[in-house]
Design a protein around this motif. Structure first.
Motif, short mmCIF file in Angstrom:
data_model
loop_
_atom_site.label_atom_id
_atom_site.label_comp_id
_atom_site.label_asym_id
_atom_site.label_seq_id
_atom_site.Cartn_x
_atom_site.Cartn_y
_atom_site.Cartn_z
N MET A 83 -46.26 -7.34 -23.37
CA MET A 83 -47.35 -6.94 -22.49
C MET A 83 -47.73 -8.05 -21.51
O MET A 83 -48.16 -7.77 -20.39
N GLY A 84 -47.55 -9.32 -21.91
CA GLY A 84 -47.99 -10.41 -21.06
C GLY A 84 -46.93 -10.98 -20.14
O GLY A 84 -47.26 -11.50 -19.07
N ARG A 85 -45.65 -10.88 -20.53
CA ARG A 85 -44.61 -11.55 -19.75
C ARG A 85 -43.53 -10.63 -19.21
O ARG A 85 -42.75 -11.04 -18.35
N LEU A 86 -43.44 -9.42 -19.70
CA LEU A 86 -42.42 -8.49 -19.24
C LEU A 86 -43.08 -7.30 -18.55
O LEU A 86 -44.18 -6.87 -18.92
N LEU A 87 -42.40 -6.76 -17.55
CA LEU A 87 -42.96 -5.65 -16.79
C LEU A 87 -42.46 -4.30 -17.29
O LEU A 87 -43.22 -3.38 -17.52
N PHE A 88 -41.14 -4.19 -17.49
CA PHE A 88 -40.49 -2.95 -17.93
C PHE A 88 -40.71 -1.83 -16.91
O PHE A 88 -39.76 -1.38 -16.29
N SER A 89 -41.92 -1.37 -16.74
CA SER A 89 -42.22 -0.32 -15.75
C SER A 89 -43.66 -0.50 -15.27
O SER A 89 -44.47 -1.14 -15.94
N ALA A 90 -43.95 0.08 -14.11
CA ALA A 90 -45.31 -0.01 -13.58
C ALA A 90 -46.28 0.84 -14.36
O ALA A 90 -47.48 0.58 -14.39
N ASP A 91 -45.77 1.88 -15.02
CA ASP A 91 -46.61 2.80 -15.78
C ASP A 91 -46.45 2.49 -17.26
O ASP A 91 -45.47 2.90 -17.90
N ARG A 92 -47.40 1.70 -17.82
CA ARG A 92 -47.33 1.31 -19.23
C ARG A 92 -48.58 1.80 -19.95
O ARG A 92 -49.69 1.72 -19.42
N ILE A 93 -48.39 2.28 -21.18
CA ILE A 93 -49.49 2.85 -21.96
C ILE A 93 -49.44 2.27 -23.36
O ILE A 93 -48.36 2.14 -23.96
N VAL A 94 -50.60 1.93 -23.90
CA VAL A 94 -50.72 1.52 -25.30
C VAL A 94 -51.14 2.75 -26.10
O VAL A 94 -52.17 3.38 -25.81
N ILE A 95 -50.37 3.10 -27.11
CA ILE A 95 -50.58 4.33 -27.88
C ILE A 95 -51.09 3.98 -29.27
O ILE A 95 -50.55 3.08 -29.93
N ARG A 96 -52.10 4.72 -29.73
CA ARG A 96 -52.67 4.45 -31.04
C ARG A 96 -52.73 5.69 -31.93
O ARG A 96 -53.19 5.60 -33.06
N ASP A 97 -52.29 6.85 -31.44
CA ASP A 97 -52.30 8.07 -32.26
C ASP A 97 -51.09 8.92 -31.87
O ASP A 97 -50.48 8.72 -30.82
N TYR A 98 -50.78 9.89 -32.75
CA TYR A 98 -49.58 10.71 -32.55
C TYR A 98 -49.74 11.71 -31.40
O TYR A 98 -48.75 12.14 -30.81
N HIS A 99 -50.97 12.09 -31.11
CA HIS A 99 -51.17 12.99 -29.99
C HIS A 99 -50.70 12.35 -28.68
O HIS A 99 -49.92 12.94 -27.92
N THR A 100 -51.13 11.12 -28.42
CA THR A 100 -50.71 10.41 -27.21
C THR A 100 -49.24 10.08 -27.26
O THR A 100 -48.54 10.11 -26.24
N LEU A 101 -48.74 9.76 -28.45
CA LEU A 101 -47.33 9.40 -28.58
C LEU A 101 -46.43 10.54 -28.14
O LEU A 101 -45.51 10.36 -27.33
N PHE A 102 -46.68 11.73 -28.67
CA PHE A 102 -45.79 12.85 -28.35
C PHE A 102 -46.00 13.35 -26.93
O PHE A 102 -45.07 13.85 -26.30
N ARG A 103 -47.21 13.23 -26.43
CA ARG A 103 -47.43 13.67 -25.06
C ARG A 103 -46.70 12.77 -24.07
O ARG A 103 -46.10 13.23 -23.10
N THR A 104 -46.75 11.47 -24.26
CA THR A 104 -46.03 10.55 -23.39
C THR A 104 -44.52 10.63 -23.61
O THR A 104 -43.74 10.57 -22.66
N LEU A 105 -44.11 10.79 -24.85
CA LEU A 105 -42.68 10.90 -25.16
C LEU A 105 -42.07 12.11 -24.46
O LEU A 105 -41.00 12.03 -23.85
N ASN A 106 -42.75 13.25 -24.54
CA ASN A 106 -42.24 14.47 -23.94
C ASN A 106 -42.45 14.52 -22.43
O ASN A 106 -42.01 15.47 -21.77
N ALA A 107 -43.14 13.52 -21.89
CA ALA A 107 -43.32 13.44 -20.44
C ALA A 107 -42.31 12.50 -19.80
O ALA A 107 -42.37 12.26 -18.59
N GLY A 108 -41.38 11.95 -20.56
CA GLY A 108 -40.34 11.10 -20.00
C GLY A 108 -40.56 9.62 -20.19
O GLY A 108 -39.91 8.81 -19.53
N PHE A 109 -41.45 9.23 -21.11
CA PHE A 109 -41.67 7.81 -21.40
C PHE A 109 -40.74 7.37 -22.54
O PHE A 109 -40.37 8.17 -23.40
N ALA A 110 -40.40 6.09 -22.52
CA ALA A 110 -39.73 5.46 -23.66
C ALA A 110 -40.80 4.78 -24.50
O ALA A 110 -41.62 4.03 -23.99
#
Length: 485
Positions: A83-110
């Motif tokens: 989170m502090g030294r690598l960019l990976f992508s401009a759109d980054r999300i911190v996930i803490r529950d399965y609802h957000t996990l599957f919604r971002t996963l099925n939206a094309g996030f790694a």
């Protein structure tokens, strides 16, 4: 763990438990790709959804940086390093529950999960197939832009942002649908939109309890009045320039992911007679075209009914030559004028629907069969008179001039035919008053559909009764807030 309860479950620190939960929630779906990997000496798993992301971006933006991470003492240090030294992508999300996990996963996030972490990291590298921007199919123009919205909501957002670079133009992204979790976006100018309008729209959207939203028709009834109106109080457009013009007037645009149209609130009835070409042509020519549209709307609604009423109940309104001509033509027809008109109009609707639903390769054959065989044979056999066929054809062609009002015009045309055939001009006048009352009573979030005609605003007539030049129009920007009841 039950499927319908997974939204409230936080991500556990145990990798084994985490992967077991993910497989159970997804029911071992084949498109959920689970890739165990060791990053910086820490056991991790990279989750992707097949077909929803770009493999090239995944390789260059995620795989290569992960492989270059040095050894880390624990997973907390690993995530802090990412989170502090690598960019990976401009759109980054911190996930803490399965609802957000599957919604971002099925939206094309790694999604990256690590042993000992009660959170996951998501990187936006979407790369699913999408239709390219093309010309509008239903809102053609001569001198305006040639691009239109697509089914991808983020592409539509970019088409608006390219034209409206001001930071005052705001886009709010959220989602609706308990099952589909469809992305929706609200677009508006923060300095021009009515706060009460924006708040009410958000409340209406949040109160919907739909499982899925597959088109604008799913959501539109929740944004309209409960009282039935002949004409829609929410407008649709597939043109980015049209939406930008309406946003500048204080409207709110709504995008739905998977739909190549934008909904605009509130709607004004007079906008159905306007087009972007009106503001590219000379004012005198644009005024002429606009009045032709007004006349075409009246012809589309009233012409068959007036022909029936005058011919059947008020022949004294016709001169002798025209009266004899019509009497000679109708003498051989076996049906009444009202039955003829209703039959021809219903047959047209059947043919139109068949042409829409059939494949394009077969659609041309429908027009040939309808025009050359059915129409010519009906007149030749005497089943339908030539004047009646001509009148209905003119009415139908006039309706093409205002396609935005097609549903209301089709219904009113048939109702006026019945009223004119049963009660003559009196029935037409009575139905016209009822239609006007219905139109005047229709509003959208407190904004009358008939504005600025009712309530009347003289200043607005410069773009309704006429189309003045931009030198006069630019004096004081227009907003719909002054029409609020």
């Amino acid at each position: 763990m039950m499927m319908h309860n997974y939204e409230r479950i936080p991500i556990p620190p145990s990798m084994a438990e985490n992967l077991a939960n993910i497989r159970q929630i997804s029911s071992y779906s084949s498109d959920v790709m689970v890739n165990p990997v060791t990053v910086g000496g820490i056991p991790c798993t990279l989750l992707t959804c097949e077909g929803m992301l770009s493999t090239a971006m995944l390789t260059h933006l995620v795989f290569h940086p992960l492989a270059a991470i040095p050894a880390m003492p624990d997973s907390e240090a690993l995530f802090s390093h990412i989170m502090g030294r690598l960019l990976f992508s401009a759109d980054r999300i911190v996930i803490r529950d399965y609802h957000t996990l599957f919604r971002t996963l099925n939206a094309g996030f790694a999604v990256l999960i690590a042993e000992g972490q009660e959170k996951a990291l998501a990187f936006g590298i979407q790369g699913y197939d999408r239709r390219s921007v093309s010309e509008p199919s239903g809102e053609g123009n001569v001198l305006g832009a040639k691009d239109c919205f697509t089914e991808t909501i983020r592409s539509n957002m970019s088409l608006i942002r390219r034209r409206m670079k001001s930071p005052l133009m705001k886009i709010e992204l959220s989602y609706l649908g308990t099952v589909s979790q469809t992305d929706i976006a609200l677009c508006y100018m923060t300095d021009r939109v009515s706060p009460a309008l924006l708040r009410e729209i958000k409340e209406k959207l949040q109160s919907t309890e739909l499982e899925t939203i597959l088109s604008s028709g799913y959501l539109q009834p929740f944004l309209e009045n409960r009282r039935g109106g002949i004409f829609d109080s929410v407008s649709l457009t597939e043109r980015p320039d049209v939406l930008c013009a309406k946003i500048l007037e204080g409207r709110v645009g709504i995008f739905i992911d998977g739909t190549p149209f934008a909904m605009v609130i509130p709607k004004l009835f007079v906008e159905s007679f306007q087009s972007m070409d009106d503001y590219s042509f000379k004012p005198y020519y644009a005024t002429l075209v606009r009045w032709l549209k007004y006349a075409a709307f009246l012809l589309a609604v009233l012409l068959p009914a007036l022909y029936i009423a005058v011919s059947q109940y008020h022949p004294e309104l016709l001169n002798s030559t025209l009266l004899l001509l019509l009497a000679r033509a109708e003498k051989e027809a076996p049906l009444s004028l009202m039955a003829e008109a209703a039959g021809v109009l219903l047959m047209y609707e059947i043919i139109r629907e068949a042409g829409l639903r059939l494949p394009r390769a077969v659609g041309g054959a429908v027009s040939i069969v309808a025009g050359l065989i059915i129409g010519d044979s009906a007149v030749s056999s005497g089943l339908i008179s030539t004047p009646m066929l001509t009148i209905t054809a003119i009415s139908v062609l006039a309706g093409f001039v205002v396609p935005d009002l097609n549903q209301g015009v089709t219904l009113l045309r048939l109702l006026f035919v019945l009223a004119g055939g049963l009660w003559g001009l009196f029935g037409i006048a009575l139905l016209a008053m009822a239609a006007l009352f219905n139109l005047a009573a229709t509003s959208s979030f407190g904004f009358p559909l008939t504005a600025p005609l009712s309530p009347f605003r003289l200043r607005a007539m410069r773009d309704i009764a006429t189309r003045v030049g931009f030198r006069r129009m630019q004096k004081g920007h227009f907003t719909v807030e002054e029409y609020h009841e």
